[in-house]
Design a protein around this motif. Structure first.
Motif, short mmCIF file in Angstrom:
data_model
loop_
_atom_site.label_atom_id
_atom_site.label_comp_id
_atom_site.label_asym_id
_atom_site.label_seq_id
_atom_site.Cartn_x
_atom_site.Cartn_y
_atom_site.Cartn_z
N LEU A 28 0.85 -1.19 0.00
CA LEU A 28 0.00 0.00 0.00
C LEU A 28 0.89 1.24 0.00
CD1 LEU A 28 -1.43 -2.25 2.10
CD2 LEU A 28 -3.27 -0.65 1.69
N VAL A 29 0.54 2.20 -0.85
CA VAL A 29 1.35 3.40 -1.00
C VAL A 29 0.42 4.57 -1.33
CG1 VAL A 29 1.84 2.96 -3.44
CG2 VAL A 29 3.40 4.37 -2.13
N GLY A 30 0.81 5.76 -0.94
CA GLY A 30 0.04 6.96 -1.26
C GLY A 30 0.25 7.40 -2.69
N LYS A 31 -0.74 8.10 -3.22
CA LYS A 31 -0.70 8.59 -4.60
C LYS A 31 0.46 9.55 -4.83
CE LYS A 31 -3.75 11.12 -7.72
NZ LYS A 31 -5.09 11.74 -7.80
N ARG A 32 0.78 10.34 -3.83
CA ARG A 32 1.90 11.27 -3.90
C ARG A 32 2.64 11.25 -2.58
NH1 ARG A 32 -2.27 14.60 -5.60
NH2 ARG A 32 -2.43 14.73 -7.84
N GLY A 33 3.87 11.74 -2.60
CA GLY A 33 4.67 11.81 -1.38
C GLY A 33 4.80 13.23 -0.88
N GLU A 34 5.71 13.41 0.05
CA GLU A 34 5.91 14.71 0.68
C GLU A 34 6.31 15.80 -0.31
OE1 GLU A 34 7.55 14.32 5.06
OE2 GLU A 34 8.71 13.11 3.64
N ALA A 35 7.12 15.48 -1.27
CA ALA A 35 7.66 16.48 -2.18
C ALA A 35 6.75 16.76 -3.37
CB ALA A 35 9.02 16.03 -2.69
N ALA A 36 5.60 16.10 -3.46
CA ALA A 36 4.78 16.22 -4.66
C ALA A 36 3.54 17.07 -4.47
CB ALA A 36 4.37 14.84 -5.15
N ASP A 37 3.38 17.74 -3.34
CA ASP A 37 2.17 18.51 -3.11
C ASP A 37 1.98 19.65 -4.10
OD1 ASP A 37 1.02 17.05 -1.13
OD2 ASP A 37 1.92 18.19 0.51
N PHE A 38 3.05 20.10 -4.70
CA PHE A 38 2.95 21.19 -5.66
C PHE A 38 2.39 20.73 -7.00
CE2 PHE A 38 7.08 19.28 -6.13
CZ PHE A 38 7.19 19.12 -7.49
N ALA A 39 2.45 19.45 -7.29
CA ALA A 39 2.03 18.91 -8.58
C ALA A 39 0.71 18.17 -8.43
CB ALA A 39 3.12 18.00 -9.14
N LYS A 40 -0.37 18.90 -8.35
CA LYS A 40 -1.68 18.31 -8.05
C LYS A 40 -2.18 17.36 -9.12
CE LYS A 40 -2.27 20.65 -4.26
NZ LYS A 40 -1.80 20.08 -3.06
N LEU A 41 -1.81 17.53 -10.35
CA LEU A 41 -2.33 16.69 -11.43
C LEU A 41 -1.42 15.51 -11.75
CD1 LEU A 41 -3.60 19.52 -13.80
CD2 LEU A 41 -4.91 18.17 -12.15
N HIS A 42 -0.30 15.38 -11.07
CA HIS A 42 0.66 14.33 -11.38
C HIS A 42 0.72 13.29 -10.28
CE1 HIS A 42 2.20 16.70 -14.72
NE2 HIS A 42 2.20 17.74 -13.91
N LEU A 43 1.04 12.08 -10.66
CA LEU A 43 1.30 11.04 -9.67
C LEU A 43 2.70 11.25 -9.12
CD1 LEU A 43 -0.08 7.96 -11.59
CD2 LEU A 43 -1.20 9.24 -9.77
N GLY A 44 2.94 10.76 -7.92
CA GLY A 44 4.27 10.87 -7.33
C GLY A 44 5.27 9.98 -8.06
N SER A 45 6.50 10.42 -8.11
CA SER A 45 7.54 9.65 -8.81
C SER A 45 7.81 8.32 -8.11
CB SER A 45 8.82 10.46 -8.93
OG SER A 45 9.30 10.81 -7.64
N ASN A 46 7.74 8.30 -6.79
CA ASN A 46 7.96 7.04 -6.08
C ASN A 46 6.83 6.05 -6.35
OD1 ASN A 46 10.48 7.46 -4.92
ND2 ASN A 46 9.60 8.55 -3.19
#
Length: 163
Positions: free
Chosen positions: A124-142
């Motif tokens: 189980l993993v979140g859609k975005r991580g800590e560093a991705a809050d600025f990119a609302k339309l993108h999935l997190g790189s991790n």
């Protein structure tokens, strides 16, 4: 018994990951392993030479101060990681999840998952991580890296948990 690996990082998605983990664990009588990985974000590139044209004594003092700051930062990251894991574990146990363990690791997230996913039935993993809050339309790189490399199914948590 089913075994779940829940990846948390302190982002806004961590609570949703925990809620989703609890939801799955209730339905499958699963054990849960909460995992926080301290990545190599700042060690990927060559260390910068911040000493400039300083004399030997000043350069040594500056390098020692930089080393001390780096050590202090690493200690704080470890402490923060332990607190994140402990809070998440307590929350899951209070909501009825019987078996919860924690794991704090240094290194690469993908290498860590490869090492531990053999015993897991679901990640189980979140859609975005800590560093991705600025990119609302993108999935997190991790997230992308986890989904591409994991051999086990991956369940992705959105910001707000919904059964």
């Amino acid at each position: 018994m089913t075994h779940l690996i829940a990846l948390i990082d302190g982002s806004g998605y961590s609570q949703s990951v925990c809620d989703l983990t609890r939801w799955v664990a209730e339905r499958t009588d699963a054990s849960v392993e909460l995992m926080h990985v301290l990545g190599r974000r700042n060690t990927d590139s060559e260390p910068a030479d911040l000493s400039g044209n300083l004399k030997l004594g000043a350069r040594s003092a500056l390098l020692k101060e930089l080393a001390d700051l780096d050590e202090q930062k690493n200690k704080l990251e470890l402490k923060r990681g332990r607190l994140l894991l402990e809070e998440a574990k307590t929350g899951l146990e209070e909501k009825g999840v019987a078996t919860v363990t924690t794991k704090l690791r240094h290194g690469d997230l993908i290498e860590t998952i490869a090492e531990f996913e053999g015993d897991a039935d679901l990640i189980l993993v979140g859609k975005r991580g800590e560093a991705a809050d600025f990119a609302k339309l993108h999935l997190g790189s991790n997230l992308e890296r986890v989904v591409r490399s994991a051999k086990k199914p991956v369940l992705v948590a959105s910001r707000a948990f919904k059964p």
